[in-house]
Design a protein around this motif. Structure first.
Motif, PDB file in Angstrom:
ATOM      1  N   GLU B  19       0.809  -1.215   0.000  1.00 49.31           N
ATOM      2  CA  GLU B  19       0.000   0.000   0.000  1.00 49.31           C
ATOM      3  C   GLU B  19       0.847   1.272   0.000  1.00 49.31           C
ATOM      4  O   GLU B  19       0.539   2.226  -0.688  1.00 49.31           O
ATOM      5  N   LEU B  20       1.888   1.245   0.810  1.00 47.50           N
ATOM      6  CA  LEU B  20       2.674   2.464   0.978  1.00 47.50           C
ATOM      7  C   LEU B  20       3.600   2.690  -0.205  1.00 47.50           C
ATOM      8  O   LEU B  20       4.087   1.745  -0.824  1.00 47.50           O
ATOM      9  N   LYS B  21       3.817   3.964  -0.510  1.00 46.72           N
ATOM     10  CA  LYS B  21       4.627   4.320  -1.679  1.00 46.72           C
ATOM     11  C   LYS B  21       6.018   4.759  -1.232  1.00 46.72           C
ATOM     12  O   LYS B  21       6.232   5.164  -0.090  1.00 46.72           O
ATOM     13  N   LYS B  23       7.458   7.412  -1.995  1.00 47.40           N
ATOM     14  CA  LYS B  23       7.485   8.828  -1.584  1.00 47.40           C
ATOM     15  C   LYS B  23       7.023   9.028  -0.141  1.00 47.40           C
ATOM     16  O   LYS B  23       7.354  10.039   0.471  1.00 47.40           O
ATOM     17  N   ASP B  24       6.247   8.054   0.401  1.00 44.63           N
ATOM     18  CA  ASP B  24       5.839   8.161   1.805  1.00 44.63           C
ATOM     19  C   ASP B  24       7.020   7.946   2.745  1.00 44.63           C
ATOM     20  O   ASP B  24       7.035   8.454   3.867  1.00 44.63           O
ATOM     21  N   ALA B  25       7.973   7.127   2.305  1.00 39.82           N
ATOM     22  CA  ALA B  25       9.062   6.717   3.201  1.00 39.82           C
ATOM     23  C   ALA B  25      10.357   7.499   2.977  1.00 39.82           C
ATOM     24  O   ALA B  25      11.165   7.636   3.886  1.00 39.82           O
ATOM     25  N   ARG B  28      13.475  13.551   1.981  1.00 36.99           N
ATOM     26  CA  ARG B  28      13.406  14.542   0.899  1.00 36.99           C
ATOM     27  C   ARG B  28      14.637  15.438   0.810  1.00 36.99           C
ATOM     28  O   ARG B  28      14.942  15.955  -0.251  1.00 36.99           O
ATOM     29  N   GLN B  98       9.153   7.643  -7.488  1.00 34.69           N
ATOM     30  CA  GLN B  98       8.520   7.911  -6.189  1.00 34.69           C
ATOM     31  C   GLN B  98       7.153   7.256  -6.011  1.00 34.69           C
ATOM     32  O   GLN B  98       6.715   7.032  -4.897  1.00 34.69           O
ATOM     33  N   ASN B  99       6.486   6.946  -7.118  1.00 34.93           N
ATOM     34  CA  ASN B  99       5.141   6.362  -6.984  1.00 34.93           C
ATOM     35  C   ASN B  99       5.133   4.845  -6.902  1.00 34.93           C
ATOM     36  O   ASN B  99       4.079   4.240  -6.815  1.00 34.93           O
ATOM     37  N   SER B 101       5.538   1.141  -5.202  1.00 37.49           N
ATOM     38  CA  SER B 101       5.247   0.681  -3.848  1.00 37.49           C
ATOM     39  C   SER B 101       6.544   0.288  -3.145  1.00 37.49           C
ATOM     40  O   SER B 101       7.556   0.026  -3.784  1.00 37.49           O
ATOM     41  N   LEU B 140       8.917   3.886   8.597  1.00 32.16           N
ATOM     42  CA  LEU B 140       7.547   4.151   8.174  1.00 32.16           C
ATOM     43  C   LEU B 140       6.630   2.988   8.543  1.00 32.16           C
ATOM     44  O   LEU B 140       5.505   3.188   9.000  1.00 32.16           O
ATOM     45  N   SER B 144       3.414   3.238  10.900  1.00 30.38           N
ATOM     46  CA  SER B 144       2.084   2.879  10.395  1.00 30.38           C
ATOM     47  C   SER B 144       1.433   1.843  11.295  1.00 30.38           C
ATOM     48  O   SER B 144       0.250   1.930  11.608  1.00 30.38           O
TER      49      SER B 144
END
Lengths: 114, 310
Positions: B19-21, B23-25, B28, B98-99, B101, B140, B144
């Motif tokens: 589920e997680l991408k 870019k979430d983890a 930056r 980044q998109n 999974s 992450l 979560s």
């Protein structure tokens, strides 16, 4: 299965189409208590009972859409109630048996490739 | 406190990595250099920031190379540590969009054994938007899982009991609804109001549905078979109690009325889809406790108790 796919496949007429819900199950019945007792949650319901009480039953069971068969008449009042409670309504000149056949193909049918 | 079994935990983590991408983890803020930087400069940056690899970018922030701590050690060994990285850096850089999974990122880490992956804008671009390490992914995931566990706990607290305060409030002003004789158009109204009410109280869906079914069937019974009556709903800490009272004429034989399919409804009512002889059996099925009292003089009292979450 998206509601819009069902509408296409069964050639349903849109009466109140508010949101393209995901439909997993179906049920057919004209007795309210039977539908309440046996319909799966979040399903599509095939019936000839086009009156306001059908909306109440749909709400209790989280039924997402109702298909009224045999081209039964749908009152303005019923449409208003459906809009208010966010239940999708469709109708068809086909009978419940025919609609269920088509629905069954879509929701339960297994296609074997090769 | 919710105890997750290890197997469940694993499933949860498995689900999450799909589920997680990326870019979430990802981190930056990227520490990067141009190809004109020397190994010495990079070595200093690695030491100060405690990192083991840096991406080399062109002026448009496209990834053109990578310098790892191994490359720096080799440079020290072969005495070109003060030279520019241009000639020596790894140009064959594995990046990840980044998109994607997290599962695809984990697969890349396993396959190539890198410590970090530069993250690009999309699969057609080499422009960097972040950098990803296994540590980022684990952080992450832990975060979560903690959030999910907290939510579950909170929900359990709320659902299994109704607060004292609320019970007092409903006792002061009970939920009571008149049901008129033969008012089929409005029938289902009580069930609908109660359903919304319980949803607002965060009562779980299954309990709410059982209460709604009992209300609906009781409401229909009053409006089909009696001269009128009322339905009241009261709350206890762990129970919801539905009382349906009508003013007669009463049920001659309760045992018979409880039998599925038994009905005294008229043809006209059955044509509307009511009076299927399943009302009382449906109520019985939904209630944890059911009392039914009927007198041919005063009418019928039905009391159904539903345990919350039961």
């Amino acid at each position: 299965m998206k509601l819009s796919q069902i509408v296409d496949h069964c050639s349903l007429k849109e009466v109140v189409f508010l949101s393209d819900e995901d439909i997993k199950n179906g049920y057919c019945g004209d007795l309210m208590s039977d539908v309440i007792a046996h319909a799966d949650n979040e399903s599509i319901w095939v019936t000839v009972q086009a009156h306001k009480n059908s909306i109440a039953v749909a709400l209790i069971k989280d039924i997402k859409a109702i298909i009224f068969t045999n081209d039964v008449e749908i009152s303005q009042e019923l449409k208003e109630k459906a809009k208010e409670e966010k239940i999708n309504l469709f109708k068809s000149e086909k009978n419940s048996f025919q609609i269920c056949g088509l629905l069954y193909q879509l929701l339960e049918g297994k296609y074997y490739q090769d | 406190m919710t105890i997750l079994h290890s197997r469940q935990k694993l499933t949860l983590a498995n689900e999450l990595i799909y589920e997680l991408k990326v870019k979430d983890a990802m981190t930056r803020e990227v520490i990067y250099f141009s190809e004109d930087a020397t190994f010495r400069e990079i070595q200093m940056a690695m030491k100060n920031n405690r990192i083991s690899g840096v991406p080399i970018l062109d002026e448009k922030r496209n990834v053109i190379g990578m310098v790892s701590i191994d490359n720096v050690i080799t440079a020290l060994d072969h005495d070109y540590v003060n030279e520019k990285v241009r000639e020596y850096m790894t140009r064959d850089v594995i990046t990840i969009p980044q998109n994607f999974s997290l599962v695809s990122a984990i697969k890349k880490f396993e396959k190539y054994k890198f410590g970090r992956l530069p993250v690009t804008e999309n699969s057609h671009s080499k422009r960097i938007v972040g950098i990803l390490t296994m540590g980022d992914i684990l952080n992450l995931l832990l975060l979560s899982i903690q959030t999910i566990a907290e939510k579950v706990e909170e929900k359990e607290d709320r659902n299994s009991q109704i607060s004292e305060q609320l019970i007092e409030k409903t006792q002061e002003k009970p939920l009571r609804f008149e049901v008129k004789k033969a008012d089929f158009d409005n029938a289902g109204r009580v069930a609908s109001i109660i359903r919304t009410y319980l949803q607002r109280l965060n009562i779980d869906q299954k309990t709410t549905r059982r209460v709604a079914i009992v209300c609906y069937e009781a409401e229909m019974n009053i409006s089909i078979h009696s001269l009128g009556g009322y339905i009241s709903v009261t709350l206890e800490q762990n129970n919801i109690i539905i009382t349906a009272v009508d003013y007669g004429p009463g049920i001659p034989d309760i045992d018979e009325a409880m039998k599925p399919g038994f009905t005294t409804a008229s043809e006209q009512i059955r044509a509307l889809g009511f009076g299927a002889g399943m009302g009382l059996p449906n109520i019985k099925k939904c209630a944890d406790q059911l009392e039914l009292e009927s007198s041919m003089e005063t009418g019928t009292i039905l009391k159904a108790v539903i345990r919350i979450g039961g």
